[in-house]
Scaffold this motif. Sequence first.
Motif: not given
Length: 446
Positions: A185-191
């Motif tokens: 989710l970190d990678l999805f929301f930020v990148i």
Amino acid sequence: MQIEKKSTVKDMTSGNIGKQLILFMIPLLVGNIFQQLYNTIDSIVVGNYVGKDALAAVTSTSPISIMLVGFFMGMSTGAGVIVSQYFGARDEKSLRKSVHTAIMLTIILGFAFMLIGYLITPIMLKLMDTPDSVMADANTYLRTYFLGILGLMLYNMASGILRAVGDSKTPLYILIFSSILNIILDLFFVIVLNLGVAGVAYATIISQFLSAVIVIGMLLLSKDIYSLRLKELRIDMPILKKIVKVGLPAGLQTAIVSFSNVFVQSYINHFGAEAAAAWGVYSRIDAFVILPMQSMGLSITTFVGQNAGAGQKKRIRDGIRIAMIMAIIITTVICIPLVYFAPKIVVLFNKEAQVIAFAALFIRVNELFDIVACTNQIQAGALRGVGNAIVPSIVMIFSFVFFRQIYLKIVSMLTSSIIPIAWGYPAGWICCSIVLFIYFRFNKIA
């Protein structure tokens, strides 16, 4: 009280002490590592894909979130001690009352902390002298984090109940799942969605909420003696008083120490956003270094709690000694290579030269002192296991708040160097270890 053959609970009142502590600690340690990955992955993602100001926003706000979460964790420790003592004493009726009181208390405190955290965030950021370039992101991250705090609290209380009866594996499995989800989710929301610090906050609270749903669901479906039943969910006042007696001092200690760390952060923030980001990186790395001693401290709390309930005094003394030796050896093995390879580790978080230089400096002047902190972690855990939470709380508040603040005030007036400021943490650890050593020297806890 009958324990089923396939039960996940662990009776620690007999058998090889060293083996029991290690077997209990390992899943607990791995679980704590995955729990730390929440904040660490947040830091790595924003540090590499957003920038140093976003990195400072996510990392430098830890003292504020820990202030409230830490208070609850103290209460959760109190609940775990009471559960472990009733388990050791084979008192099933009181054990069930303590489980349901603990969960109900968590729900009440969860909503209260959600509101309090949201409201105090701007005030605390100003008190911490947060750099202007960091303020907006820090406010967004913290307020979003506090809106999802109930999930974190329910997971930790339910996991604490499981650990108190010797099951450190189930919380680990749930935490591995939620940590992997948090990374995705970190990678999805930020990148992908480009949500910045708000994205990492969303990832954290969603992951924590799902972990809470899973562990509470398992307690509801369990047929073991610690199972959760909605019809039994209420506050039992005599049990609550016992939980508060053990948990309140530990909770107040953590909250007060974390509030004090707001001022430690303010001293660092005077040196600019690069120093603030670097101190946050050091704090994230140090959080991993101290995990073995903290995990052993939690293990010895459960071990001592069960053996205190069973009246096993010699076993308690032997357990404390063995836990101390193991914690010191493990921490030493971790710290030495970390100090040597500090810059190569820091670059994982951010590649700006000034941030790397500051963070490597903080690691090298601080980490070897973690070996000293092993003693106070084990001794404090043992004292809480026998229900004596007041002494370690008083000692830690004195060492980590009053002594540390006096030290920082003096050195900040005597020098403009950041190195003596960075030594504020070790100064408190050393003071705490000396005082607790003296207490143990003249007071037998078992």
